[in-house]
Write a protein that holds these residues in place. Structure first.
Motif, PDB file in Angstrom:
ATOM      1  N   UNK A 180      -1.259  69.444  25.834  1.00  0.00           N
ATOM      2  CA  UNK A 180      -1.114  68.068  26.329  1.00  0.00           C
ATOM      3  C   UNK A 180       0.196  67.910  27.093  1.00  0.00           C
ATOM      4  N   UNK A 181       0.680  68.975  27.688  1.00  0.00           N
ATOM      5  CA  UNK A 181       1.996  68.926  28.315  1.00  0.00           C
ATOM      6  C   UNK A 181       1.913  68.640  29.819  1.00  0.00           C
ATOM      7  N   UNK A 182       2.728  67.691  30.264  1.00  0.00           N
ATOM      8  CA  UNK A 182       2.874  67.477  31.701  1.00  0.00           C
ATOM      9  C   UNK A 182       3.793  68.572  32.244  1.00  0.00           C
ATOM     10  N   UNK A 183       3.679  68.833  33.531  1.00  0.00           N
ATOM     11  CA  UNK A 183       4.467  69.918  34.107  1.00  0.00           C
ATOM     12  C   UNK A 183       5.175  69.460  35.381  1.00  0.00           C
ATOM     13  N   UNK A 184       6.211  70.204  35.720  1.00  0.00           N
ATOM     14  CA  UNK A 184       6.934  69.955  36.955  1.00  0.00           C
ATOM     15  C   UNK A 184       6.002  70.092  38.169  1.00  0.00           C
ATOM     16  N   UNK A 185       5.169  71.130  38.139  1.00  0.00           N
ATOM     17  CA  UNK A 185       4.255  71.379  39.255  1.00  0.00           C
ATOM     18  C   UNK A 185       3.226  70.257  39.382  1.00  0.00           C
ATOM     19  N   UNK A 186       2.729  69.796  38.233  1.00  0.00           N
ATOM     20  CA  UNK A 186       1.754  68.717  38.231  1.00  0.00           C
ATOM     21  C   UNK A 186       2.314  67.466  38.887  1.00  0.00           C
ATOM     22  N   UNK A 187       3.547  67.155  38.526  1.00  0.00           N
ATOM     23  CA  UNK A 187       4.218  65.985  39.083  1.00  0.00           C
ATOM     24  C   UNK A 187       4.296  66.090  40.598  1.00  0.00           C
ATOM     25  N   UNK A 188       4.719  67.270  41.072  1.00  0.00           N
ATOM     26  CA  UNK A 188       4.850  67.506  42.509  1.00  0.00           C
ATOM     27  C   UNK A 188       3.502  67.349  43.208  1.00  0.00           C
ATOM     28  N   UNK A 189       2.496  67.972  42.604  1.00  0.00           N
ATOM     29  CA  UNK A 189       1.157  67.966  43.184  1.00  0.00           C
ATOM     30  C   UNK A 189       0.619  66.533  43.304  1.00  0.00           C
ATOM     31  N   UNK A 190       0.753  65.774  42.220  1.00  0.00           N
ATOM     32  CA  UNK A 190       0.230  64.407  42.201  1.00  0.00           C
ATOM     33  C   UNK A 190       0.895  63.571  43.292  1.00  0.00           C
ATOM     34  N   UNK A 191       2.208  63.661  43.366  1.00  0.00           N
ATOM     35  CA  UNK A 191       2.897  62.794  44.315  1.00  0.00           C
ATOM     36  C   UNK A 191       2.719  63.235  45.765  1.00  0.00           C
ATOM     37  N   UNK A 192       2.619  64.529  45.988  1.00  0.00           N
ATOM     38  CA  UNK A 192       2.364  64.993  47.349  1.00  0.00           C
ATOM     39  C   UNK A 192       1.037  64.407  47.845  1.00  0.00           C
ATOM     40  N   UNK A 193       0.022  64.493  46.980  1.00  0.00           N
ATOM     41  CA  UNK A 193      -1.294  64.002  47.387  1.00  0.00           C
ATOM     42  C   UNK A 193      -1.321  62.475  47.486  1.00  0.00           C
ATOM     43  N   UNK A 194      -0.733  61.825  46.502  1.00  0.00           N
ATOM     44  CA  UNK A 194      -0.786  60.360  46.485  1.00  0.00           C
ATOM     45  C   UNK A 194      -0.027  59.772  47.676  1.00  0.00           C
ATOM     46  N   UNK A 195       1.112  60.395  48.001  1.00  0.00           N
ATOM     47  CA  UNK A 195       1.923  59.861  49.097  1.00  0.00           C
ATOM     48  C   UNK A 195       1.239  60.019  50.448  1.00  0.00           C
ATOM     49  N   UNK A 196       0.345  60.974  50.537  1.00  0.00           N
ATOM     50  CA  UNK A 196      -0.397  61.136  51.786  1.00  0.00           C
ATOM     51  C   UNK A 196      -1.277  59.897  52.013  1.00  0.00           C
ATOM     52  N   UNK A 197      -1.804  59.347  50.923  1.00  0.00           N
ATOM     53  CA  UNK A 197      -2.670  58.172  51.045  1.00  0.00           C
ATOM     54  C   UNK A 197      -1.880  56.867  51.044  1.00  0.00           C
ATOM     55  N   UNK A 198      -0.926  56.771  50.107  1.00  0.00           N
ATOM     56  CA  UNK A 198      -0.098  55.557  50.015  1.00  0.00           C
ATOM     57  C   UNK A 198       1.361  56.013  50.014  1.00  0.00           C
TER      58      UNK A 198
END
Lengths: 490, 414
Positions: free
Chosen positions: A281-299
């Motif tokens: 159930x661990x969040x990761x540094x890479x996950x954070x990067x991935x989520x925001x890279x994709x989300x920022x492309x849209x918003x």
């Protein structure tokens, strides 16, 4: 006999709870066994909270079969159970010609699934609807029937309504063995040594549904956790978006989304990574990067500095079944699967529940509608909060005159009063996480820095649980396990 | 229920108490302090260590003793206090304000007041704010929450402790947990210098051989029910962890002392403009915000390291509020204060010409053999050499008289 039931549902996530509630409409003796300290504590609590329109699912799958009928049932369910639900609509956005072609594909899939009122819209209309979407957007697939919901509140409301209608809920009951008695009844043993018997078992054990199936000798599927990291932003960021914003999907996931929540704050995520460990159930540094890279492309205005919390959800993806849901009878008579329910499981849950009830009926369990079934969930305190949020101070003042617990603010980030905390505890939520999910106390920007001890005091007063035994999410997660006064720490 | 007062003070901690007493001393009688907890004193009540009051009272007091000094001053005065009372909204009207209060005893109260003093203090940054990767088990909490559990409730959150961040509360808790028999295995700080006062590094860490890892961070939290271990890694110049040098420490609790944020949600709701650097309201030399009649002092304005300065600042704010109630004075001529080289912020952001002024400021990073200057245009109006200067230590400097014709005040380190 005690602990003897006609149907036992294993697992109380949204699927198990929906099935139990559906069965509670009939004169059937039902129990739910949940291994965690509270319901929805597995996959459900980390759900993105989207009621999908239904264009993501491939024709011919069980997903496609249940998603649109499930979606349609939410208005009535929301009316009866009063969980937060809003039909905001969803937009799948495209940024180039290739993605515009992908929209076409999904539009057709939507038509196949009978998704109503879909529309392919152009750049101007997208930006008019959602001004914070990246202005480089080229077009979108718009589905107005999509909605947002609070997944754990949905699960809580189903469970508590089912209980009001006679279903028995057993928490902290991890199933460790299933056998058959001479009379054909199932016998179930749980980790704490309790025994249960039933005519039917519904396997809604989510991530562990493959292991439950193994107890009766069913080995034809395996559940692989597909991990999703989600990040919640401060409500200060405001309503960046009104609708759910999807990218064009990849082969494994619907992609990283920007999601409005019914509570206000915007959420971004989830990632989609197949893993082996069901306890990861661990969040990761890479996950954070991935989520925001994709989300920022849209918003583009979504920022990591606005994160107030993050969490992981593990989707129970079935292997050996093309990833589709595994629903219905098995080679073991009376053992019914509701397994591998990953996205769009939340949306499909009411339709799955109805289907499972029909299956049990067909398998030979006769059932009549209960004349006194009460479809309404009793809730007072959380309704009152809305008065405070809407600044109806004089009305609120009247309520406070009658009950002083409404005037004691426990969580000031989210304006939660003692009345709500007490209501949640009396509803059966006896862990800090359970109370948090039921009331929102501690979900705000201070993340329970101030209200933790206050909630602990109320929990102690209401239940008598000693202070040192109060947990975050069940045994082993005590907040302050060592009393100093009684000799201190060795 | 309705109420009518001259001054309503939100928060009964050191800032609110000092502001109330100062208002009273300056001739205002109808004062109300609202406090959301069940007793006055604010965060001081859980700070049972000593070291408070050295400047103010010339003696070394514990937090509760320091609070008691001010609470005693209230006795026999006309200052009214309401505990278990939360301010939920401030509405600004032309000549007065209405503050909606929720009180456990009296229910919902609509309080009209001429002046509001914001003294709500600050809150701790938490795990979510810094997005530490890993699981979300029990045992991870802010140092302040741990302090409350230990000092006010008498319960220890763990026996094997790692502390992330070297803020003062974290340092104090390192010592406190050690005294109660816990093993504090490490204090981990992202910056190359400690976040707390040097005296706390010496007295809370060095005296107990607790290792301080500067330029390190926590890269993973493990354990599902309860925290079982953390990964600690040194960071490179881009603040990225060096994977190859990562090490793991077993622990059953992780305390966070990663900074404090002025708590201004109520102020923002009322339309108070905030300073991006401090997180507190923008004020003039009278501690008044952009909303006429709304003042701010203490940690809600900017985070202090010594309560003594909170009291001093709040007394000045109380006096200014009293003047405002009597004369409705509004400051006309303002000279902007700008910060330059190595100075993170200076408060207030404007000064009044021809009058004395006090500036509170912090530097961006530690510096040695340096001089702090305040210039009014090209004229040096303050100058002091520092052998060593740290971001953890707030500087308070007095300017005898701000030149009449100055256009801008410039604060910098050289």
């Amino acid at each position: 006999m005690k602990n003897d039931f006609q149907v036992i549902v294993i697992g109380c996530g949204v699927v198990g709870a929906s099935i139990a509630r559906e069965l509670s409409r009939f004169d059937v003796k039902v129990a739910i066994l949940e291994k965690e300290a509270d319901v929805s504590f597995g996959t459900s609590k980390a759900n993105s909270g989207i009621i999908h329109a239904g264009f993501h699912s491939t024709k011919g799958t069980l997903m496609a079969r249940f998603v649109v009928p499930g979606n349609r049932k939410f208005d009535r369910l929301c009316d009866e159970l009063e969980f937060p639900f809003e039909r905001r609509g969803e937009l799948m956005v495209a940024f180039d010609d290739n993605e515009l072609r992908i929209l076409q594909t999904y539009y057709k899939m939507g038509l196949d699934n009978k998704v109503p009122y879909m529309d392919l819209i152009g750049k101007e209309r997208v930006l008019e609807m959602e001004p914070n979407v990246n202005p480089e957007v080229e077009g979108a697939l718009y589905a107005p029937t999509a909605g947002i919901i609070c997944p754990y509140e949905y699960c809580f409301s189903l469970t508590s309504n089912a209980q009001e209608n006679g279903v028995e809920l057993f928490l902290n009951k991890k199933v460790t063995w299933i056998g058959k008695q001479g009379n054909g009844k199932f016998e179930i043993e749980t980790e704490d040594g309790s025994r249960f018997t039933s005519d039917y078992i519904v396997n809604a054990a989510g991530l562990y549904s493959d292991e439950i199936a193994k107890y009766v000798g069913i080995t034809n599927f395996r559940i692989v956790p597909r991990k999703g990291e989600e990040y919640l932003l401060d409500r200060r960021v405001g309503k960046l978006i009104h609708r759910v914003i999807f990218p064009c999907p990849t082969s494994t996931s619907k992609g990283m989304l920007v999601i409005p929540t019914v509570d206000g704050p915007v959420m971004v995520g989830p990632t989609a990574r197949d893993i082996e460990d069901k306890d990861d159930w661990a969040t990761t540094r890479d996950g954070l990067k991935e989520v925001f890279t994709h989300a920022q492309r849209m918003v583009p205005s979504v920022k990591t500095s606005d994160i107030i919390t993050s969490f992981v959800g593990l989707r129970p993806a079935a292997v050996g079944n093309n990833g589709d849901f595994i629903i219905g009878t098995t080679t073991v008579p009376g053992f019914i699967n509701a397994a591998g329910i990953q996205s769009p499981g939340l949306t499909a849950s009411p339709a799955i529940a109805e289907h499972i009830r029909e299956v049990i009926n067909k398998e030979g369990l006769r059932m009549e509608l209960k004349p006194h079934f009460n479809p309404k969930r009793r809730r007072v305190a959380s309704k009152v909060r809305h008065m405070l949020e809407n600044r109806q101070y004089s009305q609120y003042g009247e309520i406070v005159k009658k009950d002083k617990t409404y005037s004691k603010l426990v969580c000031r980030c989210e304006n939660v009063t003692e009345a709500e905390i007490v209501e949640a505890i009396r509803d059966g939520h006896t862990t800090l996480d359970g109370i948090k999910f039921a009331t929102r106390a501690g979900t705000g920007r201070c993340q329970a820095g101030f209200c933790t001890t206050r909630v602990m005091e109320i929990l102690h007063k209401e239940t008598g649980i000693p202070f040192e035994q109060i947990t975050k999410k069940g045994k082993g997660s005590e907040i302050a396990p060592y009393p100093i006064k009684k000799g201190g720490v060795e | 229920m309705t109420k009518n007062v001259d001054a309503l003070i939100i928060g009964g901690g050191p800032a609110g108490l000092a502001a109330a007493i100062s208002l009273k001393k300056n001739g205002i009688d109808n004062i109300l302090i609202v406090e959301r907890e069940d007793c006055l004193g604010g965060i001081l009540l859980q700070c049972i260590h000593n070291g408070f009051g050295l400047h103010r009272f010339k003696e070394e007091l514990t937090g509760p003793e320091y609070a008691e000094k001010y609470i005693e001053m209230l006795e026999g005065t006309t200052i009214e206090t309401m505990t278990n009372t939360c301010a939920i909204e401030i509405v600004n009207e032309e000549n007065s304000k209405t503050v909606y209060l929720m009180s456990e005893k009296s229910g919902l109260i609509e309080a009209k007041t001429k002046v509001v003093i914001l003294a709500m203090g600050c809150r701790e940054r938490n795990r979510g704010n810094i997005a530490i990767p890993g699981t979300r088990p029990a045992g991870v909490m802010t140092a302040g929450l741990a302090q409350k559990l230990v000092n006010r409730y008498g319960y220890m959150p763990g026996k094997e402790v790692v502390i992330l961040g070297s803020g003062d509360i974290g340092l104090i808790m390192a010592r406190r947990m050690t005294w109660e028999g816990a093993k504090v295995k490490a204090v981990v700080e992202l910056q190359p210098y400690p976040g707390g006062l040097n005296r706390n590094i010496a007295q809370c860490l060095n005296d107990y051989n607790i290792p301080l890892y500067l330029s390190h961070t926590i890269t993973a939290i493990r354990g599902n029910s309860r925290i079982t271990e953390v990964d600690i890694a040194p960071i490179n110049e881009y603040k990225e962890p060096k994977k190859e040098d990562t090490f793991t420490l077993k622990c059953d609790s992780l305390l966070l002392s990663v900074g404090l944020l002025p708590e201004n949600e109520l102020s923002q709701l009322a339309g108070v403009n905030l300073d991006r650097v401090t997180g507190g309201p923008l004020i003039d030399t009278n501690y008044m915000t952009n909303i006429s009649g709304v003042f701010a002092c203490g940690n809600v304005l900017h985070v202090h390291d010594l309560v003594d300065w909170v009291s001093e600042e709040s007394e000045a704010a109380g006096k200014a509020a009293a003047d405002y109630i009597r004369n409705q004075t509004i400051q006309k001529n303002k000279i902007a204060v700008r910060v330059g080289n190595l100075v993170r912020y200076a408060l207030p952001t404007v000064l009044e010409p021809g009058k004395p002024g006090i500036l509170s400021l912090r530097v961006i990073a530690p510096a040695e053999n340096t001089t702090l200057y305040v210039k009014a245009d090209d004229e040096i109006i303050y100058k002091k050499g520092h052998k060593k200067i740290f971001p953890s230590e707030m500087q308070r400097i007095e300017i005898k008289e701000v030149p009449q014709k100055a256009k801008m005040i410039h604060v910098y380190l050289e």
